[in-house]
Design an enzyme around this catalytic site. Structure first.
Site, PDB file in Angstrom:
ATOM      1  N   CYS A 124      12.630  21.963  42.015  1.00 50.27           N
ATOM      2  CA  CYS A 124      13.411  22.931  42.400  1.00 50.27           C
ATOM      3  C   CYS A 124      12.594  23.807  43.593  1.00 50.27           C
ATOM      4  O   CYS A 124      11.760  23.528  44.158  1.00 50.27           O
ATOM      5  CB  CYS A 124      13.218  24.344  41.125  1.00 50.27           C
ATOM      6  N   GLU A 183      11.925  26.833  43.961  1.00 51.21           N
ATOM      7  CA  GLU A 183      10.810  27.547  43.774  1.00 51.21           C
ATOM      8  C   GLU A 183       9.603  26.908  43.930  1.00 51.21           C
ATOM      9  O   GLU A 183       8.654  27.462  44.305  1.00 51.21           O
ATOM     10  CB  GLU A 183      11.132  28.324  42.592  1.00 51.21           C
ATOM     11  N   CYS A 215      14.832  28.126  36.264  1.00 46.80           N
ATOM     12  CA  CYS A 215      15.034  27.558  35.149  1.00 46.80           C
ATOM     13  C   CYS A 215      13.541  27.478  34.346  1.00 46.80           C
ATOM     14  O   CYS A 215      12.522  28.149  34.992  1.00 46.80           O
ATOM     15  CB  CYS A 215      15.149  26.113  35.694  1.00 46.80           C
ATOM     16  N   CYS A 241      10.541  26.310  36.123  1.00 44.08           N
ATOM     17  CA  CYS A 241      10.110  27.176  37.242  1.00 44.08           C
ATOM     18  C   CYS A 241       9.297  28.550  36.530  1.00 44.08           C
ATOM     19  O   CYS A 241       8.456  29.153  36.927  1.00 44.08           O
ATOM     20  CB  CYS A 241      11.147  27.821  37.938  1.00 44.08           C
TER      21      CYS A 241
END
Ligand SMILES: [Zn+2]
Length: 128
Positions: A54, A56, A90, A93
């Site tokens: 991701c 992040e 998510c 994360c």
């Protein structure tokens, strides 16, 4: 309450995904911006693959690689094709943020507008 620094952070996330958006393969569709407690900002885009990452994670990894350890706020936005709307982290994360930055704040779009949440509010009863 969000402030002008939060709006700037959102702009950084938009800028990085708009620059790297992969319209053909959709391998890069989310941008993240992470502000450290010292004010430094790091950005990342997601890297899509079987076991991809991701945005992040990329932003956090970039910040850590640069030596940062104290984090203030993070935000992620979708591609320009999806109007750069904010996207909530998510589960994976949320766990990352809880472990590396247990007092970080996350900007999230709600029915009432853009709001700021502590990661602990987004991952209640976490054992870590
Ligand atoms: Zn994620």
């Amino acid at each position: 309450m969000i402030d002008s620094n939060d709006l700037k952070l959102i702009e950084e996330a938009k800028k990085i995904i708009n620059k790297n958006f992969d319209e053909i393969n959709e391998n890069h569709t989310v941008g993240a911006a992470l502000r450290c407690k010292n004010g430094n900002v790091y950005v990342g885009v997601n890297v899509y693959a079987q076991h991809g990452s991701c945005a992040e994670y990329i932003a956090m990894g970039t910040a850590i690689t640069a030596g940062e350890r104290e984090f203030d706020t993070i935000v992620a936005v979708r591609s320009p094709k999806k109007n750069n709307t904010l996207i909530a982290p998510c589960g994976n994360c949320r766990q990352l943020l809880m472990q590396y930055a247990p007092d970080i704040k996350v900007l999230i779009q709600t029915e009432d507008g853009i709001e700021k949440f502590f990661i602990k509010e987004l991952l209640p009863y976490s054992p870590y």
